[in-house]
Design a protein around this motif. Structure first.
Motif, short mmCIF file in Angstrom:
data_model
loop_
_atom_site.label_atom_id
_atom_site.label_comp_id
_atom_site.label_asym_id
_atom_site.label_seq_id
_atom_site.Cartn_x
_atom_site.Cartn_y
_atom_site.Cartn_z
N VAL A 1 31.95 45.93 -58.34
CA VAL A 1 31.23 47.04 -57.82
C VAL A 1 29.72 46.47 -58.04
N VAL A 2 28.92 46.94 -57.01
CA VAL A 2 27.61 46.47 -56.96
C VAL A 2 26.92 47.67 -56.21
N ASP A 3 25.39 47.59 -56.48
CA ASP A 3 24.91 48.27 -55.34
C ASP A 3 23.91 47.46 -54.53
N LYS A 4 23.01 48.07 -53.64
CA LYS A 4 22.30 47.33 -52.86
C LYS A 4 21.41 46.41 -53.16
N LYS A 5 20.84 47.01 -54.27
CA LYS A 5 19.72 46.11 -55.03
C LYS A 5 20.25 44.98 -55.68
N GLN A 6 21.68 45.05 -56.27
CA GLN A 6 22.15 43.94 -56.75
C GLN A 6 22.81 42.93 -55.65
N MET A 7 22.97 43.44 -54.57
CA MET A 7 23.56 42.48 -53.56
C MET A 7 22.20 41.74 -53.12
N LYS A 8 21.30 42.50 -52.96
CA LYS A 8 20.01 41.93 -52.20
C LYS A 8 19.45 40.80 -53.26
N ASN A 9 19.63 41.09 -54.54
CA ASN A 9 19.10 40.05 -55.62
C ASN A 9 20.13 38.86 -55.46
N LEU B 1 19.92 42.74 -43.96
CA LEU B 1 21.05 43.80 -43.43
C LEU B 1 20.56 45.06 -43.36
N LYS B 2 21.35 45.97 -42.40
CA LYS B 2 21.02 47.49 -42.43
C LYS B 2 21.71 48.27 -43.55
N ALA B 3 21.06 49.27 -43.88
CA ALA B 3 21.67 49.95 -44.87
C ALA B 3 23.04 49.98 -44.92
N SER B 4 23.72 50.62 -43.67
CA SER B 4 25.05 50.84 -43.63
C SER B 4 25.75 49.68 -43.80
N SER B 5 25.25 48.54 -43.46
CA SER B 5 25.85 47.21 -43.41
C SER B 5 26.22 46.88 -45.05
N TRP B 6 25.11 47.15 -45.82
CA TRP B 6 25.09 46.71 -47.28
C TRP B 6 26.06 47.48 -47.85
N ALA B 7 26.50 49.05 -47.28
CA ALA B 7 27.37 49.89 -48.08
C ALA B 7 28.81 49.30 -47.64
N LEU B 8 29.00 48.63 -46.46
CA LEU B 8 30.31 48.28 -46.00
C LEU B 8 30.41 46.92 -46.85
N VAL B 9 29.47 46.24 -47.10
CA VAL B 9 29.79 44.84 -47.99
C VAL B 9 29.98 44.99 -49.24
N ALA B 10 29.49 46.18 -49.84
CA ALA B 10 29.48 46.76 -51.27
C ALA B 10 31.27 47.15 -51.22
N GLU B 11 31.82 47.94 -50.54
CA GLU B 11 33.05 48.31 -50.14
C GLU B 11 33.80 47.24 -50.14
N LYS B 12 33.70 46.39 -49.33
CA LYS B 12 34.60 45.12 -49.38
C LYS B 12 34.53 44.40 -50.57
N LEU B 13 33.60 44.52 -51.27
CA LEU B 13 33.68 43.55 -52.81
C LEU B 13 34.50 44.47 -53.85
N LYS B 14 34.21 45.81 -53.58
CA LYS B 14 35.18 46.55 -54.35
C LYS B 14 36.51 46.62 -53.99
N THR B 15 37.07 46.80 -52.78
CA THR B 15 38.31 46.66 -52.37
C THR B 15 39.08 45.25 -52.70
N ASP B 16 38.57 44.16 -52.18
CA ASP B 16 39.11 42.79 -52.55
C ASP B 16 38.97 42.31 -53.86
N HIS B 17 37.96 42.72 -54.74
CA HIS B 17 38.18 42.14 -56.01
C HIS B 17 37.53 43.00 -57.15
N ASN B 18 37.60 44.29 -56.91
CA ASN B 18 37.29 45.31 -57.89
C ASN B 18 35.85 45.20 -58.66
#
Length: 140
Positions: free
Chosen positions: A60-68, A41-58
């Motif tokens: 919190v992860v960063d790009k590297k954790q999501m990529k892993n 995904l593009k960098a901006s997309s990773w940020a939006l995915v992280a925001e979705k996880l934070k909003t829906d489930h509280n």
């Protein structure tokens, strides 16, 4: 090298199937809306995915954790698919298991790294979302 202890990454637990489902659905949404850079995904997309996880489930992860996590899910899916498609290996979707003898499992372990992951009780059959994500990321 990090010298500030406050900058240390927090280890997260991805044990919730709902978090994984939200994660994959958000990846699909971003891939559909914004495309990808190379194989990810593009960098901006990773940020939006992280925001979705934070909003829906509280959650919190960063790009590297999501990529892993994505890489882990992809490897698990590929291992499951390879074993499922092999001739002679009988997969039972009702029990979510492969009907093989211990000898056959040991033989498969030589060919498929970490195949014993599939024996775990908590192994979840790849969702339709897994298939959608992997098909969109790697078949384009």
């Amino acid at each position: 090298m990090r010298t500030d202890m406050t900058d240390k990454r927090t280890r997260v637990s991805w044990k919730s199937e709902l978090v994984d489902k939200t994660f994959l659905e958000a990846c699909i949404q971003e891939l559909t809306s914004n495309g990808r850079e190379g194989r990810v995904l593009k960098a901006s997309s990773w940020a939006l995915v992280a925001e979705k996880l934070k909003t829906d489930h509280n959650f919190v992860v960063d790009k590297k954790q999501m990529k892993n996590r994505y890489d882990y899910l992809k490897a698990k899916y590929e291992m499951w698919l390879k074993l499922k498609n092999k001739t002679g290996n009988i997969y039972n979707p009702v029990t979510n298991s492969f009907n093989m003898t211990n000898e056959k499992w040991e033989a498969e372990a030589k060919d498929i790294m970490n195949v014993f992951e599939l024996l775990k009780k908590d192994f979840i059959t790849p969702h339709k979302q897994f298939i959608n994500v992997f098909m969109r990321f790697y078949m384009q």
